[in-house]
Motif scaffolding. Sequence first.
Motif, short mmCIF file in Angstrom:
data_model
loop_
_atom_site.label_atom_id
_atom_site.label_comp_id
_atom_site.label_asym_id
_atom_site.label_seq_id
_atom_site.Cartn_x
_atom_site.Cartn_y
_atom_site.Cartn_z
N VAL A 369 0.87 -1.03 0.03
CA VAL A 369 -0.03 0.04 0.08
C VAL A 369 0.84 1.04 0.04
O VAL A 369 0.61 2.18 0.58
CB VAL A 369 -0.94 0.07 1.22
CG1 VAL A 369 -1.99 -1.04 1.18
CG2 VAL A 369 -0.14 -0.12 2.73
N THR A 372 -0.72 4.46 -1.32
CA THR A 372 -1.65 5.17 -0.61
C THR A 372 -0.74 5.97 0.62
O THR A 372 -1.07 6.90 1.25
CB THR A 372 -2.47 3.99 0.25
OG1 THR A 372 -2.94 3.42 -0.93
CG2 THR A 372 -3.41 4.69 1.15
N ASP A 381 -1.87 14.17 5.29
CA ASP A 381 -2.80 13.36 6.16
C ASP A 381 -1.82 12.44 7.37
O ASP A 381 -2.35 12.32 8.39
CB ASP A 381 -3.69 12.40 5.66
CG ASP A 381 -4.68 13.26 4.60
OD1 ASP A 381 -5.08 14.19 5.03
OD2 ASP A 381 -5.12 12.63 3.64
N ASP A 431 -7.27 4.57 12.48
CA ASP A 431 -6.49 4.64 11.20
C ASP A 431 -6.27 5.89 10.39
O ASP A 431 -7.01 6.87 10.79
CB ASP A 431 -7.24 3.70 10.10
CG ASP A 431 -8.47 3.93 9.72
OD1 ASP A 431 -8.54 4.80 8.80
OD2 ASP A 431 -9.49 3.66 10.55
N GLY A 433 -6.79 7.02 6.66
CA GLY A 433 -7.39 6.80 5.23
C GLY A 433 -7.28 5.23 5.16
O GLY A 433 -6.74 4.96 4.19
N GLY A 434 -7.65 4.46 6.26
CA GLY A 434 -7.53 3.14 5.88
C GLY A 434 -6.46 2.42 6.46
O GLY A 434 -6.13 1.24 6.52
N ILE A 435 -5.27 3.41 6.74
CA ILE A 435 -4.07 2.75 7.16
C ILE A 435 -4.03 2.72 8.61
O ILE A 435 -4.06 3.89 9.34
CB ILE A 435 -2.59 3.64 6.70
CG1 ILE A 435 -2.90 3.58 5.30
CG2 ILE A 435 -1.59 3.20 7.20
CD1 ILE A 435 -1.86 4.73 4.45
N PRO A 436 -3.56 1.65 9.20
CA PRO A 436 -3.88 1.60 10.65
C PRO A 436 -2.58 2.42 11.53
O PRO A 436 -1.69 2.44 10.89
CB PRO A 436 -3.46 0.00 11.31
CG PRO A 436 -3.95 -0.49 9.82
CD PRO A 436 -3.92 0.19 8.77
N ARG A 437 -2.99 3.12 12.34
CA ARG A 437 -1.95 3.97 13.01
C ARG A 437 -1.09 3.16 13.93
O ARG A 437 0.03 3.53 14.14
CB ARG A 437 -2.52 4.92 13.99
CG ARG A 437 -3.21 5.99 13.25
CD ARG A 437 -3.66 7.26 14.22
NE ARG A 437 -2.32 7.64 14.87
CZ ARG A 437 -2.41 7.93 16.09
NH1 ARG A 437 -3.34 7.53 16.90
NH2 ARG A 437 -1.14 8.37 16.61
#
Length: 535
Positions: A369, A372, A381, A431, A433-437
């Motif tokens: 990803v 992204t 972001d 997350d 934008g769908g990316i886990p923190r």
Amino acid sequence: MFCYQCEQTAKGGCTKIGVCGKTDSTATLQDLLLHLTKGLAQVAVAARGQGIEDNEVNRFISEAVFSTLTNVNFDDARFVTLINKCVSLREGLKAKVSGVEFGGPATMAPALDIPGMVAQGKAVGVESDPEPNADIKSLKHTLTYGLKGVAAYMDHAAILGKEDDELYAKFQGLLVATLATGLTLEQAVEAGLECGRINIRAMELLDDANTSAYGHPVPTQVKLGPTAGKAILVSGHDLKDLETLLKQTEGKGINVYTHGEMLPCHGYPELHKYPHLAGHYGTAWQNQKKEFAEFPGAILMTTNCIQDPKKYIENIFTTGLVGWPGAVHVGNDDFTPVIERALAMPGFEADIDKGSVMTGFARNAVMSVADTVINAVKSGDIRHFFLVGGCDGAKPGRNYYTEFVEQAPADTVILTLACGKFRFFDKQLGDIGGIPRLLDVGQCNDAYSAVQIALALAKAFDCGVNDLPLSLILSWYEQKAVAILLSLLALGIKNIKLGPSLPSFITPNVLNLLVENYNIAPITTPEADLAEILG
């Protein structure tokens, strides 16, 4: 005894009994084994110069050095066996070498009993180094401890069939270098950086071993609560032992749980496929006395991290290089005693829901990803990445890492690895934008994956790694952490924050050198460090 190789070292050095639990005799037998192994390395280096390569010697040297790492082997009898095998291999190899006059540990004969060996160990321990310069001695000890970490990774890789003769040669050369006198500061620094470089190769080899055998990790949800039924708990680091146990427990009604640094095993497809790999139990190694005492099944220790198990000695089993007097040691990949003990114990009476965590965010998963991630950075972001990881431990001050992660702004991402993650592994950070923190990269050796992620991002942004919005907040405990730190320095990575305390074997002048060349700094408070990093 005198030992200051780990972060828990008492008042600059343990002198009567180790904080880890090792006795005076165990510590000094370890010192003797390490010294004699350096002698074996002397002979191996000379033999290699004459075209003689002995793989049994290569394997033994890494196993012997690994055996002296913190929390691996506490069994004096096992050290006697290793010491005698070391000398046997040395003399056998020496007979094949011509025209070389050896000295030092290459000619030392061990005593015939433990008291005699202990006396010899006291004469060749840490404090016996004749080096008059405290800073050179500090760097030589740093090299020695870094090599212990490298040995662990070499051994893990070899177990899965991945070895490298050039790596063995460089490792043994550096082991011999720890015996040198008259080194300059520049030579001592370079030896440490070379240790870092060969550790990168060792971690690369282990990464290849793990992924070739079990596939590349994929993001995987791992259950934290137990499932009703018989149970076995696997701790340590060894993936092959876990696989073997899973095969041998198929169809027996036993659930297998991971503990400590075995958590990332769930992300490997060829391990995750076993339905009775039921979840993860417990947290980091230093909590095992409480967690293991409460576990209603058998426990298997596969590598380092064992603590005094006397309260549950009948339930714990060791394998590989791990040893504890009185604990049953199982070998030859036959875990029948572990399975029989699990079947005789009550197991868990009911399912318990304790939530779940995610693991498996190694380099392939993250870089899949990458577009992204890159776009999220460019758009603002994602403001910053923090690699918060390393070893956990019992010493006060480690709540810093929990608080740091909790206070990290919502537009930052936390990468983590090794058992340091257990300070915050179950935090729900959401997350971007769908990316886990919160991204669990894996075990301590998966620092290789984290470095590959950083290098790939640096290439994508056409900048150096030190120019990335990435900061390393590291915790250390034992010698694998020393090896990884040396690897990061060898890569030229700067601005590392290290805690919870600095190593006792680092002198003020060596610390100043690290500060001047790499801007390495001790952690302060989460608030101050976040403010400094984020401006």
